[in-house]
Design a protein around this motif. Sequence first.
Motif, PDB file in Angstrom:
ATOM      1  N   THR A   1       0.821  -1.213   0.000  1.00  0.00           N
ATOM      2  CA  THR A   1       0.000   0.000   0.000  1.00  0.00           C
ATOM      3  C   THR A   1       0.850   1.256   0.000  1.00  0.00           C
ATOM      4  O   THR A   1       0.632   2.182  -0.796  1.00  0.00           O
ATOM      5  CB  THR A   1      -0.936   0.003   1.221  1.00  0.00           C
ATOM      6  N   HIS A   2       1.823   1.321   0.891  1.00  0.00           N
ATOM      7  CA  HIS A   2       2.628   2.547   0.984  1.00  0.00           C
ATOM      8  C   HIS A   2       3.606   2.672  -0.175  1.00  0.00           C
ATOM      9  O   HIS A   2       3.955   3.789  -0.584  1.00  0.00           O
ATOM     10  CB  HIS A   2       3.319   2.604   2.343  1.00  0.00           C
ATOM     11  N   ASP A   3       4.021   1.542  -0.732  1.00  0.00           N
ATOM     12  CA  ASP A   3       4.825   1.586  -1.952  1.00  0.00           C
ATOM     13  C   ASP A   3       4.009   2.191  -3.090  1.00  0.00           C
ATOM     14  O   ASP A   3       4.505   3.048  -3.841  1.00  0.00           O
ATOM     15  CB  ASP A   3       5.274   0.167  -2.305  1.00  0.00           C
ATOM     16  N   ILE A   4       2.760   1.772  -3.216  1.00  0.00           N
ATOM     17  CA  ILE A   4       1.892   2.310  -4.268  1.00  0.00           C
ATOM     18  C   ILE A   4       1.506   3.754  -3.964  1.00  0.00           C
ATOM     19  O   ILE A   4       1.428   4.595  -4.873  1.00  0.00           O
ATOM     20  CB  ILE A   4       0.642   1.416  -4.422  1.00  0.00           C
ATOM     21  N   GLU A   5       1.311   4.071  -2.682  1.00  0.00           N
ATOM     22  CA  GLU A   5       1.040   5.472  -2.299  1.00  0.00           C
ATOM     23  C   GLU A   5       2.188   6.376  -2.735  1.00  0.00           C
ATOM     24  O   GLU A   5       1.967   7.468  -3.285  1.00  0.00           O
ATOM     25  CB  GLU A   5       0.855   5.572  -0.780  1.00  0.00           C
ATOM     26  N   GLN A   6       3.408   5.910  -2.512  1.00  0.00           N
ATOM     27  CA  GLN A   6       4.549   6.723  -2.941  1.00  0.00           C
ATOM     28  C   GLN A   6       4.563   6.898  -4.455  1.00  0.00           C
ATOM     29  O   GLN A   6       4.826   7.990  -4.963  1.00  0.00           O
ATOM     30  CB  GLN A   6       5.863   6.081  -2.492  1.00  0.00           C
ATOM     31  N   ALA A   7       4.278   5.826  -5.167  1.00  0.00           N
ATOM     32  CA  ALA A   7       4.301   5.901  -6.632  1.00  0.00           C
ATOM     33  C   ALA A   7       3.227   6.837  -7.164  1.00  0.00           C
ATOM     34  O   ALA A   7       3.450   7.559  -8.151  1.00  0.00           O
ATOM     35  CB  ALA A   7       4.114   4.500  -7.216  1.00  0.00           C
ATOM     36  N   LEU A   8       2.063   6.852  -6.520  1.00  0.00           N
ATOM     37  CA  LEU A   8       0.953   7.673  -7.016  1.00  0.00           C
ATOM     38  C   LEU A   8       0.973   9.101  -6.489  1.00  0.00           C
ATOM     39  O   LEU A   8       0.576  10.035  -7.196  1.00  0.00           O
ATOM     40  CB  LEU A   8      -0.382   7.011  -6.660  1.00  0.00           C
ATOM     41  N   TYR A   9       1.419   9.277  -5.234  1.00  0.00           N
ATOM     42  CA  TYR A   9       1.303  10.590  -4.595  1.00  0.00           C
ATOM     43  C   TYR A   9       2.637  11.189  -4.138  1.00  0.00           C
ATOM     44  O   TYR A   9       2.684  12.371  -3.779  1.00  0.00           O
ATOM     45  CB  TYR A   9       0.366  10.499  -3.382  1.00  0.00           C
ATOM     46  N   GLY A  10       3.686  10.358  -4.070  1.00  0.00           N
ATOM     47  CA  GLY A  10       4.972  10.855  -3.576  1.00  0.00           C
ATOM     48  C   GLY A  10       5.053  10.920  -2.070  1.00  0.00           C
ATOM     49  O   GLY A  10       5.989  11.500  -1.519  1.00  0.00           O
ATOM     50  N   THR A  11       4.086  10.304  -1.376  1.00  0.00           N
ATOM     51  CA  THR A  11       4.059  10.313   0.085  1.00  0.00           C
ATOM     52  C   THR A  11       4.056   8.886   0.624  1.00  0.00           C
ATOM     53  O   THR A  11       3.745   7.935  -0.099  1.00  0.00           O
ATOM     54  CB  THR A  11       2.803  11.030   0.614  1.00  0.00           C
TER      55      THR A  11
ATOM     56  N   ILE B   1      -2.888  -5.201  -8.628  1.00  0.00           N
ATOM     57  CA  ILE B   1      -1.613  -4.524  -8.871  1.00  0.00           C
ATOM     58  C   ILE B   1      -1.142  -4.741 -10.306  1.00  0.00           C
ATOM     59  O   ILE B   1      -0.728  -3.801 -10.989  1.00  0.00           O
ATOM     60  CB  ILE B   1      -0.559  -5.016  -7.860  1.00  0.00           C
ATOM     61  N   ARG B   2      -1.203  -5.968 -10.786  1.00  0.00           N
ATOM     62  CA  ARG B   2      -0.738  -6.245 -12.143  1.00  0.00           C
ATOM     63  C   ARG B   2      -1.549  -5.477 -13.189  1.00  0.00           C
ATOM     64  O   ARG B   2      -0.961  -4.855 -14.093  1.00  0.00           O
ATOM     65  CB  ARG B   2      -0.776  -7.750 -12.418  1.00  0.00           C
ATOM     66  N   PRO B   3      -2.893  -5.474 -13.125  1.00  0.00           N
ATOM     67  CA  PRO B   3      -3.646  -4.656 -14.080  1.00  0.00           C
ATOM     68  C   PRO B   3      -3.296  -3.169 -14.003  1.00  0.00           C
ATOM     69  O   PRO B   3      -3.313  -2.472 -15.025  1.00  0.00           O
ATOM     70  CB  PRO B   3      -5.101  -4.904 -13.684  1.00  0.00           C
ATOM     71  N   ALA B   4      -2.965  -2.685 -12.802  1.00  0.00           N
ATOM     72  CA  ALA B   4      -2.605  -1.272 -12.656  1.00  0.00           C
ATOM     73  C   ALA B   4      -1.308  -0.956 -13.388  1.00  0.00           C
ATOM     74  O   ALA B   4      -1.151   0.122 -13.975  1.00  0.00           O
ATOM     75  CB  ALA B   4      -2.479  -0.908 -11.183  1.00  0.00           C
TER      76      ALA B   4
ATOM     77  N   ILE C   1       8.335  -0.796  -5.787  1.00  0.00           N
ATOM     78  CA  ILE C   1       8.675  -2.197  -5.573  1.00  0.00           C
ATOM     79  C   ILE C   1       7.695  -3.122  -6.295  1.00  0.00           C
ATOM     80  O   ILE C   1       8.092  -4.043  -7.008  1.00  0.00           O
ATOM     81  CB  ILE C   1       8.696  -2.509  -4.061  1.00  0.00           C
ATOM     82  N   MET C   2       6.392  -2.886  -6.116  1.00  0.00           N
ATOM     83  CA  MET C   2       5.400  -3.759  -6.738  1.00  0.00           C
ATOM     84  C   MET C   2       5.442  -3.629  -8.257  1.00  0.00           C
ATOM     85  O   MET C   2       5.255  -4.622  -8.974  1.00  0.00           O
ATOM     86  CB  MET C   2       4.002  -3.446  -6.191  1.00  0.00           C
ATOM     87  N   TYR C   3       5.700  -2.438  -8.756  1.00  0.00           N
ATOM     88  CA  TYR C   3       5.851  -2.226 -10.197  1.00  0.00           C
ATOM     89  C   TYR C   3       6.997  -3.074 -10.742  1.00  0.00           C
ATOM     90  O   TYR C   3       6.854  -3.756 -11.763  1.00  0.00           O
ATOM     91  CB  TYR C   3       6.103  -0.740 -10.466  1.00  0.00           C
TER      92      TYR C   3
END
Length: 414
Positions: free
Chosen positions: A249-259, A291-294, A304-306
Amino acid sequence: MTQAHSAASPGFSEEIELHGHIIDSLLLPKVLDEILTRGGTFVLKDVKIGERQSDPSHARIEVRASSAAVLEEILDAIHDHGATPVNAQDCTFVPADMDGAFPENFYSTTSFRTQVRLGGEWVEVEDQEMDCGILIDAEGAAARCIAMADVRTGDHIVVGRQGLRVIPADPAARTSLFEFMTSAVSSEKPKGVTVREIAAAMKRTREGGEKLLAVLGPAVVHTGSVEHICKLIRAGFLNVLFAGNALATHDIEQALYGTSLGVWLDRGLPAEEGHEHHLRAINTIRRIGGIRPAVERGVLKSGIMYECVRRNIPWVLAGSIRDDGPLPDVITDILEAQRRMREHVHGVGFALMVATMLHSIATGNLLPAWVKVACVDINPATVTKLTDRGSIQTVGIVTDAEPFLRALVNELGL
């Protein structure tokens, strides 16, 4: 078990033997101490010490006790140190009488290499794991560890100690500083030599064709370590990922929002309405379907997930009661999460655990003793609890995630 005939000796006795590097590993004195501590006595019948460091030693010991119960307690205690009866017999197994439970008196496994005697031959137990039972196949020719929840009525489950032998880890085979540091805990930031040996172990694992497993907590993201992990993935030093909802979640939050947790990672300041970012990140992924579809739709472009999606790195995200959302990829059935983790630990030769107590301990429980583990956490309790739970092959480092990962990446030349 035989009754002793000497009037001067206790009433019950059994001869056991130890084989291997029992002197330099201190296994022999450990066994003798267990016998005395638990109220027994012993007679050393035969001791042969290897002439060279690589040579095994052998000891035959008569264990004596005042009652059958005391002798049984002693034999149970020394069994995990590699002590086996001189007069070996085939192991005993009985059919499970219900789903999801072992028969009474089942044998509880350790993380050490274990063998069972079937048809007069010693057979290796596959899928070695602590806190399991041993399942004998229908033909009575093979054995493997099985979790309690996976037992089905009629399964042949080993009971008692008869026909089993445990082969403890061999300290004499240790050749590097990493191996000699096993079970050590450093309260200081990792020194160069420590990181260098961990990096060397990771290189050996990759070169040997074994997998490298990373077990990561959300502090990896909070401390600004995402790019370090991404470099490990891109360079082939991370082949499997275990984590929870929070790391992803926080990895994706960083990727989308920088936070991360609503704090700008480049400035260290709270973002306006930043406390909503993690929930909005989860909602975005849930609306897309995972995550994969995103990644495939170009919504998730870094992190990381990317990198895991781009390089087909398998992951297991195990849920907990406190999860927000959770992400669609999170496994909320804990038994199913355990099964998925068991599938992916096959072929793992090294595990790097960073900033997660529960996932580190859970993974340590699944790993056999010969898989090297490095556990890094700012909380000393995480490191010590992992080793106390039985993962004795662990090197523990007490430090923040980012300084360690930065030093590790530099040592690997990434």
